[in-house]
Write a protein that holds these residues in place. Structure first.
Motif, PDB file in Angstrom:
ATOM      1  N   UNK A 165      12.526  -4.539 -17.819  1.00 24.69           N
ATOM      2  CA  UNK A 165      11.439  -5.382 -18.327  1.00 24.69           C
ATOM      3  C   UNK A 165      11.231  -6.590 -17.417  1.00 24.69           C
ATOM      4  N   UNK A 166      12.329  -7.188 -16.979  1.00 21.82           N
ATOM      5  CA  UNK A 166      12.254  -8.337 -16.078  1.00 21.82           C
ATOM      6  C   UNK A 166      11.592  -7.958 -14.750  1.00 21.82           C
ATOM      7  N   UNK A 167      11.967  -6.812 -14.193  1.00 16.42           N
ATOM      8  CA  UNK A 167      11.395  -6.387 -12.920  1.00 16.42           C
ATOM      9  C   UNK A 167       9.916  -6.033 -13.039  1.00 16.42           C
ATOM     10  N   UNK A 168       9.542  -5.361 -14.120  1.00 18.84           N
ATOM     11  CA  UNK A 168       8.132  -5.036 -14.326  1.00 18.84           C
ATOM     12  C   UNK A 168       7.329  -6.328 -14.518  1.00 18.84           C
ATOM     13  N   UNK A 169       7.861  -7.273 -15.287  1.00 17.60           N
ATOM     14  CA  UNK A 169       7.182  -8.559 -15.478  1.00 17.60           C
ATOM     15  C   UNK A 169       7.110  -9.332 -14.162  1.00 17.60           C
ATOM     16  N   UNK A 170       8.194  -9.325 -13.398  1.00 15.12           N
ATOM     17  CA  UNK A 170       8.206 -10.003 -12.101  1.00 15.12           C
ATOM     18  C   UNK A 170       7.176  -9.419 -11.158  1.00 15.12           C
ATOM     19  N   UNK A 171       7.061  -8.096 -11.146  1.00 17.33           N
ATOM     20  CA  UNK A 171       6.060  -7.430 -10.308  1.00 17.33           C
ATOM     21  C   UNK A 171       4.651  -7.829 -10.749  1.00 17.33           C
ATOM     22  N   UNK A 172       4.413  -7.871 -12.070  1.00 14.66           N
ATOM     23  CA  UNK A 172       3.091  -8.241 -12.584  1.00 14.66           C
ATOM     24  C   UNK A 172       2.746  -9.675 -12.191  1.00 14.66           C
ATOM     25  N   UNK A 173       3.684 -10.588 -12.337  1.00 14.77           N
ATOM     26  CA  UNK A 173       3.450 -11.989 -11.959  1.00 14.77           C
ATOM     27  C   UNK A 173       3.164 -12.090 -10.463  1.00 14.77           C
ATOM     28  N   UNK A 174       3.935 -11.368  -9.660  1.00 17.41           N
ATOM     29  CA  UNK A 174       3.721 -11.365  -8.208  1.00 17.41           C
ATOM     30  C   UNK A 174       2.313 -10.902  -7.858  1.00 17.41           C
ATOM     31  N   UNK A 175       1.851  -9.817  -8.474  1.00 20.86           N
ATOM     32  CA  UNK A 175       0.516  -9.282  -8.197  1.00 20.86           C
ATOM     33  C   UNK A 175      -0.578 -10.244  -8.657  1.00 20.86           C
ATOM     34  N   UNK A 176      -0.368 -10.898  -9.805  1.00 18.75           N
ATOM     35  CA  UNK A 176      -1.353 -11.857 -10.312  1.00 18.75           C
ATOM     36  C   UNK A 176      -1.456 -13.043  -9.361  1.00 18.75           C
ATOM     37  N   UNK A 177      -0.308 -13.578  -8.932  1.00 18.29           N
ATOM     38  CA  UNK A 177      -0.311 -14.716  -8.008  1.00 18.29           C
ATOM     39  C   UNK A 177      -0.997 -14.343  -6.691  1.00 18.29           C
ATOM     40  N   UNK A 178      -0.680 -13.173  -6.151  1.00 17.37           N
ATOM     41  CA  UNK A 178      -1.319 -12.727  -4.909  1.00 17.37           C
ATOM     42  C   UNK A 178      -2.827 -12.541  -5.102  1.00 17.37           C
ATOM     43  N   UNK A 179      -3.229 -12.002  -6.234  1.00 14.44           N
ATOM     44  CA  UNK A 179      -4.653 -11.820  -6.516  1.00 14.44           C
ATOM     45  C   UNK A 179      -5.384 -13.142  -6.616  1.00 14.44           C
ATOM     46  N   UNK A 180      -4.786 -14.100  -7.313  1.00 12.85           N
ATOM     47  CA  UNK A 180      -5.403 -15.422  -7.426  1.00 12.85           C
ATOM     48  C   UNK A 180      -5.472 -16.109  -6.064  1.00 12.85           C
ATOM     49  N   UNK A 181      -4.449 -15.914  -5.245  1.00  3.97           N
ATOM     50  CA  UNK A 181      -4.423 -16.515  -3.910  1.00  3.97           C
ATOM     51  C   UNK A 181      -5.541 -15.935  -3.039  1.00  3.97           C
ATOM     52  N   UNK A 182      -5.846 -14.660  -3.227  1.00  4.57           N
ATOM     53  CA  UNK A 182      -6.924 -13.998  -2.472  1.00  4.57           C
ATOM     54  C   UNK A 182      -8.299 -14.335  -3.027  1.00  4.57           C
ATOM     55  N   UNK A 183      -8.367 -15.095  -4.117  1.00  2.00           N
ATOM     56  CA  UNK A 183      -9.649 -15.505  -4.677  1.00  2.00           C
ATOM     57  C   UNK A 183     -10.153 -14.634  -5.801  1.00  2.00           C
ATOM     58  N   UNK A 201     -10.271 -13.132  -9.736  1.00  2.00           N
ATOM     59  CA  UNK A 201     -10.111 -13.728 -11.058  1.00  2.00           C
ATOM     60  C   UNK A 201      -8.765 -13.292 -11.625  1.00  2.00           C
ATOM     61  N   UNK A 202      -8.353 -13.955 -12.696  1.00  2.00           N
ATOM     62  CA  UNK A 202      -7.085 -13.593 -13.336  1.00  2.00           C
ATOM     63  C   UNK A 202      -7.140 -12.145 -13.812  1.00  2.00           C
ATOM     64  N   UNK A 203      -8.227 -11.782 -14.486  1.00  2.00           N
ATOM     65  CA  UNK A 203      -8.366 -10.405 -14.994  1.00  2.00           C
ATOM     66  C   UNK A 203      -8.424  -9.401 -13.848  1.00  2.00           C
ATOM     67  N   UNK A 204      -9.066  -9.778 -12.760  1.00  3.30           N
ATOM     68  CA  UNK A 204      -9.174  -8.894 -11.617  1.00  3.30           C
ATOM     69  C   UNK A 204      -7.875  -8.713 -10.864  1.00  3.30           C
ATOM     70  N   UNK A 205      -6.955  -9.651 -11.031  1.00  3.82           N
ATOM     71  CA  UNK A 205      -5.680  -9.558 -10.318  1.00  3.82           C
ATOM     72  C   UNK A 205      -4.570  -8.934 -11.159  1.00  3.82           C
ATOM     73  N   UNK A 206      -4.871  -8.589 -12.413  1.00  3.76           N
ATOM     74  CA  UNK A 206      -3.867  -7.903 -13.245  1.00  3.76           C
ATOM     75  C   UNK A 206      -3.590  -6.522 -12.658  1.00  3.76           C
ATOM     76  N   UNK A 207      -2.328  -6.196 -12.407  1.00  6.40           N
ATOM     77  CA  UNK A 207      -2.027  -4.888 -11.816  1.00  6.40           C
ATOM     78  C   UNK A 207      -2.110  -3.773 -12.862  1.00  6.40           C
ATOM     79  N   UNK A 208      -2.478  -2.595 -12.404  1.00  6.97           N
ATOM     80  CA  UNK A 208      -2.515  -1.404 -13.262  1.00  6.97           C
ATOM     81  C   UNK A 208      -1.162  -0.716 -13.119  1.00  6.97           C
ATOM     82  N   UNK A 209      -0.161  -1.266 -13.763  1.00  7.87           N
ATOM     83  CA  UNK A 209       1.212  -0.755 -13.643  1.00  7.87           C
ATOM     84  C   UNK A 209       1.290   0.616 -14.300  1.00  7.87           C
TER      85      UNK A 209
END
Length: 189
Positions: free
Chosen positions: A91-109, A111-119
Motif C-alpha cells: 500500500x505504501x509503495x502504490x501510494x508513493x508511486x501515485x504521489x510521485x506521478x502526481x508531483x511529476x504531472x503538476x511539475x509538467x504543468x 492539472x491534478x486530475x490529469x496527473x493522476x496515474x492509471x495504476x
C-alpha cells in the motif's frame, strides 16, 4: 567517528538491498507489460522506469522500515508479520508511486486530475490488482528479513549461500530451528 561510518555503511547496504530487490520486481513487471502489449501490436520500451521507481521507493521503504512495529508481533508465528508487512508496504509503495506521478504531472504543468496515474489500468480494480501484485512480490523480501531476525542475518546468509554445514548447524537442527521460528517453540509441526 568510526561508529558513524559503520552505521552509514550498514544503511547503504540496506538501501542497496531494497533497491536491488525492487528493481528486479519492477523490471519483471515492465517486461511482462512489454510482452502483453507486444501481443497486441503495441510497443513499450521504457525500462528506465524500473530503475527510477526502485530507487525512489527504496528510500521510502527504508524510512518506513525504521519505524519498528515488531513488538506488536512478539510471540506470534512469523507468517503474521510477513503478511502484514507485505500488505502494508505494498500500500505504501502504490501510494508513493501515485504521489510521485502526481508531483511529476503538476511539475509538467498538468492539472491534478490529469496527473493522476492509471495504476493497474485505472479504477479501483486496477489499484487493487497492483496492490495485490506488490504484496505478493514483497513476501519473499519480508520472509528473508524475519527469518534473518530469528536466525541472525549473517547466519541466514551463510546458510543460503554456503549450506547448512557452513552455518554451524547439522541438517536436522536447521529444520528444527525453522519449525520453531514458524510454529513457535514446543509446538508440533
Amino acid at each position: 567517528m568510526r561508529r558513524i561510518g559503520h552505521r552509514i555503511f550498514e544503511e547503504a547496504k540496506r538501501i542497496i538491498g531494497i533497491f536491488a530487490y525492487l528493481w528486479v520486481i519492477f523490471g519483471l513487471l515492465i517486461l511482462h507489460e512489454h510482452i502483453v502489449l507486444s501481443r497486441h501490436g503495441l510497443s513499450y520500451s521504457f525500462y528506465g522506469l524500473a530503475f527510477i521507481n526502485a530507487w525512489i521507493l527504496a528510500k521510502i521503504m527504508l524510512v518506513a522500515e525504521s519505524m519498528d512495529v515488531r513488538p506488536h508481533f512478539r510471540g506470534r508465528p512469523l507468517m503474521i508479520p510477513i503478511l502484514i508487512r507485505s500488505c502494508a508496504f505494498a500500500a505504501l509503495l502504490v501510494a508513493g508511486y501515485a504521489v510521485e506521478e502526481i508531483v511529476l504531472g503538476l511539475w509538467r504543468g498538468e492539472t491534478f486530475a490529469g496527473s493522476l496515474p492509471a495504476i493497474g489500468g485505472g479504477g479501483v480494480s486496477g489499484l487493487a490488482s497492483a496492490g495485490v501484485i506488490m504484496a505478493v512480490a514483497l513476501i519473499p523480501y519480508f520472509t528473508f528479513r524475519e527469518v534473518g531476525r530469528v536466525f541472525g542475518r549473517e547466519r541466514l546468509r551463510t546458510l543460503l549461500l554456503r549450506g547448512e554445514g557452513a552455518a554451524g548447524l547439522p541438517p536436522e537442527k536447521t529444520a528444527e530451528k525453522l519449525r520453531e521460528a514458524v510454529d513457535g517453540p514446543g509446538r508440533e509441526p
